[in-house]
Design a protein around this motif. Structure first.
Motif, PDB file in Angstrom:
ATOM      1  N   VAL A 126       0.858  -1.179   0.000  1.00 37.64           N
ATOM      2  CA  VAL A 126       0.000   0.000   0.000  1.00 37.64           C
ATOM      3  C   VAL A 126       0.894   1.228   0.000  1.00 37.64           C
ATOM      4  O   VAL A 126       1.607   1.487   0.977  1.00 37.64           O
ATOM      5  N   ARG A 127       0.882   1.965  -1.090  1.00 35.80           N
ATOM      6  CA  ARG A 127       1.676   3.178  -1.175  1.00 35.80           C
ATOM      7  C   ARG A 127       1.033   4.292  -0.352  1.00 35.80           C
ATOM      8  O   ARG A 127      -0.147   4.238   0.003  1.00 35.80           O
TER       9      ARG A 127
ATOM     10  N   GLY B  73      -2.237   5.614  -1.358  1.00 38.99           N
ATOM     11  CA  GLY B  73      -3.437   4.819  -1.164  1.00 38.99           C
ATOM     12  C   GLY B  73      -3.610   3.689  -2.153  1.00 38.99           C
ATOM     13  O   GLY B  73      -4.528   2.882  -2.006  1.00 38.99           O
ATOM     14  N   SER B  74      -2.774   3.594  -3.173  1.00 44.51           N
ATOM     15  CA  SER B  74      -2.892   2.523  -4.155  1.00 44.51           C
ATOM     16  C   SER B  74      -2.424   1.200  -3.542  1.00 44.51           C
ATOM     17  O   SER B  74      -1.500   1.167  -2.737  1.00 44.51           O
ATOM     18  N   VAL B  75      -3.085   0.115  -3.916  1.00 41.49           N
ATOM     19  CA  VAL B  75      -2.789  -1.218  -3.404  1.00 41.49           C
ATOM     20  C   VAL B  75      -2.198  -2.051  -4.539  1.00 41.49           C
ATOM     21  O   VAL B  75      -2.841  -2.238  -5.576  1.00 41.49           O
TER      22      VAL B  75
ATOM     23  N   ASP C 154       8.922   3.500   1.473  1.00 37.64           N
ATOM     24  CA  ASP C 154       9.120   4.853   1.979  1.00 37.64           C
ATOM     25  C   ASP C 154       8.150   5.170   3.105  1.00 37.64           C
ATOM     26  O   ASP C 154       7.282   4.369   3.459  1.00 37.64           O
ATOM     27  N   ASP C 155       8.278   6.364   3.645  1.00 35.33           N
ATOM     28  CA  ASP C 155       7.389   6.816   4.709  1.00 35.33           C
ATOM     29  C   ASP C 155       5.944   6.785   4.231  1.00 35.33           C
ATOM     30  O   ASP C 155       5.619   7.257   3.134  1.00 35.33           O
ATOM     31  N   GLY C 156       5.075   6.232   5.058  1.00 37.88           N
ATOM     32  CA  GLY C 156       3.660   6.140   4.728  1.00 37.88           C
ATOM     33  C   GLY C 156       3.284   4.865   3.999  1.00 37.88           C
ATOM     34  O   GLY C 156       2.085   4.568   3.861  1.00 37.88           O
ATOM     35  N   ASP C 157       4.266   4.096   3.524  1.00 32.04           N
ATOM     36  CA  ASP C 157       3.963   2.838   2.843  1.00 32.04           C
ATOM     37  C   ASP C 157       3.580   1.768   3.861  1.00 32.04           C
ATOM     38  O   ASP C 157       4.010   1.794   5.021  1.00 32.04           O
ATOM     39  N   GLN C 158       2.792   0.784   3.389  1.00 28.68           N
ATOM     40  CA  GLN C 158       2.359  -0.322   4.229  1.00 28.68           C
ATOM     41  C   GLN C 158       2.481  -1.623   3.450  1.00 28.68           C
ATOM     42  O   GLN C 158       2.377  -1.637   2.226  1.00 28.68           O
TER      43      GLN C 158
ATOM     44  N   LYS D  85       5.201   2.005   7.822  1.00 34.85           N
ATOM     45  CA  LYS D  85       6.307   2.882   8.181  1.00 34.85           C
ATOM     46  C   LYS D  85       5.760   4.297   8.288  1.00 34.85           C
ATOM     47  O   LYS D  85       5.459   4.934   7.276  1.00 34.85           O
ATOM     48  N   PRO D  86       5.581   4.798   9.497  1.00 34.61           N
ATOM     49  CA  PRO D  86       5.005   6.135   9.640  1.00 34.61           C
ATOM     50  C   PRO D  86       5.956   7.213   9.166  1.00 34.61           C
ATOM     51  O   PRO D  86       7.177   7.030   9.114  1.00 34.61           O
ATOM     52  N   ALA D  87       5.393   8.351   8.815  1.00 32.85           N
ATOM     53  CA  ALA D  87       6.205   9.453   8.312  1.00 32.85           C
ATOM     54  C   ALA D  87       7.191   9.945   9.356  1.00 32.85           C
ATOM     55  O   ALA D  87       8.253  10.448   9.034  1.00 32.85           O
ATOM     56  N   ALA D  88       6.854   9.800  10.631  1.00 32.37           N
ATOM     57  CA  ALA D  88       7.727  10.283  11.692  1.00 32.37           C
ATOM     58  C   ALA D  88       9.030   9.505  11.762  1.00 32.37           C
ATOM     59  O   ALA D  88       9.963   9.922  12.441  1.00 32.37           O
ATOM     60  N   SER D  89       9.103   8.369  11.092  1.00 30.22           N
ATOM     61  CA  SER D  89      10.317   7.557  11.177  1.00 30.22           C
ATOM     62  C   SER D  89      11.389   7.991  10.195  1.00 30.22           C
ATOM     63  O   SER D  89      12.412   7.353  10.080  1.00 30.22           O
ATOM     64  N   ARG D  90      11.150   9.092   9.454  1.00 26.62           N
ATOM     65  CA  ARG D  90      12.128   9.504   8.447  1.00 26.62           C
ATOM     66  C   ARG D  90      13.486   9.786   9.072  1.00 26.62           C
ATOM     67  O   ARG D  90      14.526   9.412   8.539  1.00 26.62           O
ATOM     68  N   ASN D  91      13.467  10.457  10.231  1.00 28.93           N
ATOM     69  CA  ASN D  91      14.738  10.824  10.853  1.00 28.93           C
ATOM     70  C   ASN D  91      15.242   9.760  11.813  1.00 28.93           C
ATOM     71  O   ASN D  91      16.310   9.897  12.378  1.00 28.93           O
TER      72      ASN D  91
END
Length: 435
Positions: free
Chosen positions: A273-274, A277-279, A309-313, A376-382
């Motif tokens: 899942v990008r 929102g695409s699967v 990347d950040d936000g992917d599942q 992977k939440p966006a907050a994990s970028r750093n």
């Protein structure tokens, strides 16, 4: 005066103490009343009183008195031996009095009471055996639940840089355990996980699942190469499984920031899942046989490296989900359901997906089903995972394979490979000696 103060002080707390104990006594009384009410055979009592009322009003005598024998048999289905004997005794006393009142001949009344006594004794025995079976079943269920917790250890909501959620349903609902398996561990080489499905059901499948998970948890810490982890599992299964047994599985790892490694061994393709929102299904570029069958086919698995990347599942699942059917015998559309319910909370996504799945099949699954969602939440970028020691999985290059994907922000998913969704696939034919 001091004595008076002491004496008075000793008595002043007495009333508040009684006040504090009053709620406890009330709670104990309510609990005792509830337990007593739960043990009262209400339905058999109602049945007895209806028979008595009909006899008193109609004066039918033997026509209705013979039905009193059904009361203890009915009590045996819901109550223990004590409740059965109480109902039998009550029915016998009321039957005797009504028989005398209605002028029933002594021989006929004795036959009715004898039948009632025999039914009561048989019902008491049946109730005792039923209670014993229920206690044995409760013990077996508790052992199975403990075994499941030992086998499928609970996964925390956060592992490394990821949010994680798991939902598992066993087809053998009374046993609460099945042949599907999953595990997720944080290792020196990054976060690694496995989702698999053992051929068959019951205790043999549980034993195979335990074997796979034990080898995976050990190898995940020891082997820097994800393919070597799969090789350890394969060798163990080759020594311990029969010729017709096998395990389908997907093994994944996040050892280098921004890249996810996937090895698919005959399992259903995970769903990516990008952030848009695409699967997208992650189809294996080089299909490999299930674990335990490599010696028969000669095929070896390959490693896919996906941008993550950040936000992917990533959703991993077993065939109990995709092969679930509705009343029209149609398979559950997992990708469409995931697209409808995807959110930033993996637990909420799986809750909605699991509820929809149960509604789709009519309330009960007929096969084990496991769902594991990694985000992977966006907050994990750093705070992304530090790159692991470079190994063949991250340094080798090879033939690239297609992955259904779409550029961020586009419309419906499109099939094909783009520059932003490059998949590096490394077959392991040259390294087959390691397995």
């Amino acid at each position: 005066m001091s004595h008076a103060r002491d004496h008075g002080g000793a008595h002043r707390p007495s009333r508040p103490t009684r006040d504090r104990l009053a709620p406890l006594r009330a709670f104990a009384q309510r609990r005792a009343t509830a337990q007593l009410a739960a043990g009262v055979p209400v339905l058999p009592l109602l049945f007895v009183f209806v028979i008595v009322l009909v006899d008193v009003v109609g004066g039918a005598g033997m026509i209705w008195l013979s039905l009193l024998a059904a009361a203890p048999a009915l009590a045996a289905t819901t109550n223990g031996p004590r409740g059965v004997f109480c109902i039998g005794l009550l029915a016998a006393v009321l039957g005797a009095r009504l028989g005398v009142r209605d002028g029933v001949p002594a021989g006929e009344l004795a036959a009715v009471l004898s039948a009632l006594t025999a039914v009561t004794l048989a019902s008491g025995l049946a109730s005792s055996l039923r209670g014993r079976r229920e206690r044995v079943l409760a013990a077996v269920r508790s052992v199975a639940e403990a075994a499941q917790h030992a086998l499928l250890t609970p996964i925390p909501e956060t592992v490394g840089p990821f949010q994680v959620a798991v939902r598992y349903s066993a087809a053998a609902a009374e046993a609460r355990i099945g042949g599907d398996l999953y595990a997720l561990v944080s290792t020196p080489y990054g976060v690694r996980l496995i989702v698999g499905d053992v051929r068959g059901k019951g205790l043999p499948a549980v034993g195979t699942a335990a074997l796979v998970l034990g080898v995976f948890r050990e190898a995940a810490y020891d082997e820097p190469d994800l393919l070597a982890v799969v090789g350890r599992i394969e060798r163990s299964l080759a020594r311990n499984l029969g010729g017709d047994d096998f395990v389908t599985a997907v093994v994944a790892g996040y050892g280098q920031a921004g890249h996810l490694e996937v090895v698919n061994c005959g399992h259903a393709p995970p769903l990516l899942v990008r952030a848009s929102g695409s699967v997208l299904p992650v189809e294996p570029t080089h299909p490999a046989p299930p674990l335990g069958l490599r010696a028969l086919s000669g095929e070896v698995p390959s490693l896919q490296v996906l941008p993550f990347d950040d936000g992917d599942q990533l959703l991993l699942y077993t065939d109990g989900v995709t092969e679930a059917r509705n009343h029209d015998r149609e398979f559950y559309p997992l990708a469409e359901g995931l697209a409808r319910h995807v959110s930033e909370e993996p637990a909420g996504t799986l809750d909605a997906l699991h509820d929809e799945l149960l509604t789709y099949v009519g309330g009960r699954l007929h096969d084990d089903a496991a769902l594991l969602l990694l985000r992977k939440p966006a907050a994990s970028r750093n705070a992304a995972a530090a790159p692991a020691t470079p190994g063949p999985a991250t340094s080798a290059s090879g033939a690239s394979g297609p992955l259904a994907s779409e550029p961020a922000g586009s419309g419906p998913p499109v099939s094909g490979r783009t520059a932003s969704d490059l998949v590096v696939s490394r077959p392991t034919g040259a390294r087959s000696d390691r397995f």
